[in-house]
Design a protein around this motif. Sequence first.
Motif: not given
Length: 533
Positions: A471-480
Amino acid sequence: MRRREVLRLAAALAGLPLMQGCERVLRLGLPVRLNRPGMDEGHRLRAGLTPPEPAGERRCRVAVVGSGAAGLFAAWRLRKEGLDDVLVLNGPEPDGNAAGGAFGECRYPTGAHYLPLPSRESTHVRELLAEMGVIEAAPYAERPRFDERVTVHAPDERLWRDGRWQEGLLPRLGMGKAELAEQARFLAEMGRLRAARGADGRKAFCIPLALSSRDPAWTALDRISFAAWLDANGYRAPGLRWYLDYCCRDDYGARPAQVSAWAGLHYFCSRGGLAANAEEGAVLTWPDGLNPVMRHMRARIGAARQLDGAAWRIRERRGRAEVDYLDGQGGSRRLSAERVVVATPLFVAAHLCDALPSLGFQSRHLPPRAPWLTANFLIDRFPEEPHDMPLAWDNVVYGSQSLGFVVSTHQLIRAAKPERSVFTAYHAFAGGDPMAARRWLERADADALFDLAAADLSEVYGWRFRKNLRQAEMTLRGHAMASPAPGFLSNPGLLALREADDPLLFAHSDLSGLSLFEEAAWWGERAARKILA
């Protein structure tokens, strides 16, 4: 939000927990969860959409808007000092950059994954760690004793270069005498600068940043880039420059040419935390990164004082501060407070608070922000490793544009490897146009994101990594995170918000310009102390 060529999973795969909102990497048939925390709420604020007027009002003495490290630390301090009438509005992503997740029993970070040994000046952090039991003895001494279960175990770092591993992240194997001599000269200079003090008696580089020397002889370094300082001082060796580029991307989400020279040196010269039972430079880590620290503060604050919802307006009226927020159920509600701690990133606060210009903060004072991608990969079997260079906690690929991967179960491997583990990979979109990276993240599909996130793991393990991936989970933060560009130390807008008081106070690592837990906690501490005073 376009997600092309992605299939929705209709049911859980056999033997694996179902992940709500899963998608597939089509080539692998892999269940993947894509998280874009705060994106919808942020776009609504930017578009100026006005929700309906609040249907109900709740009064309190202090409202804390945002539940990242700064917000929770402020509320933790207030509660610790006996102020009970406190409410925390969680925001779109509870715990912010210190959030975590789990594949069943396997926990992992979706943001920050470690905390350096806190400096002697970071008494606020030491106090919290002592309350947690992480510091077992002498919390304010030069060398406290730390719980060995969370002090990173060896081997802690290794570097993949030319098809093999080496110990540590500074490339040394196969490097010529000139390269190694330049590395040694740089390290010696950093040792000298760690002990440097300004004419005001303060350390030149300190954490918290606010306690650093204000001597112009040192702050002048903020007027040039780190790359310019390196060039001026003759540091041009390729291996060293790659390593310094990696460090800037890792802590600042930017490259040396984009980072203030003061900030670049601060990375190496400000730490100084020591332990009675750990080597110099050790760090504290948990399977899910810093999330246990956040959970501890939440427990101390109390669940009844924490509200789900995202603010859409903060204003002053009739001597009080009002926080209007969406409650997550389609309704709009209001908090009316004597004092409000605005613990959101400043680019969010700029949309929430009309009062910012009158406080001395304009849009031009917003620091540049780096987009990030964090990916967590569940494996059911560890790939084989060389006998002379076992799996480390932090594993980095030389020359990569990504930041390598950490192993969530590293602290459990001393006796025997567990059946499952999670590898966490990081990628900072550094060097290019942040807006273009944000647009790409918004429309990228699962296949493209997976290829980017798994690049370092694929480089090292090839098909062996994908064979045991479940399994995989990806977290995207445009303004991290905020990136400390040249001039950030004298940013007048940040200096103004640091002094704001009654009824609005501000608390976020953005006030320092460095996205570090200690800095966020410092501004939470300062806001709480103003209220308690």
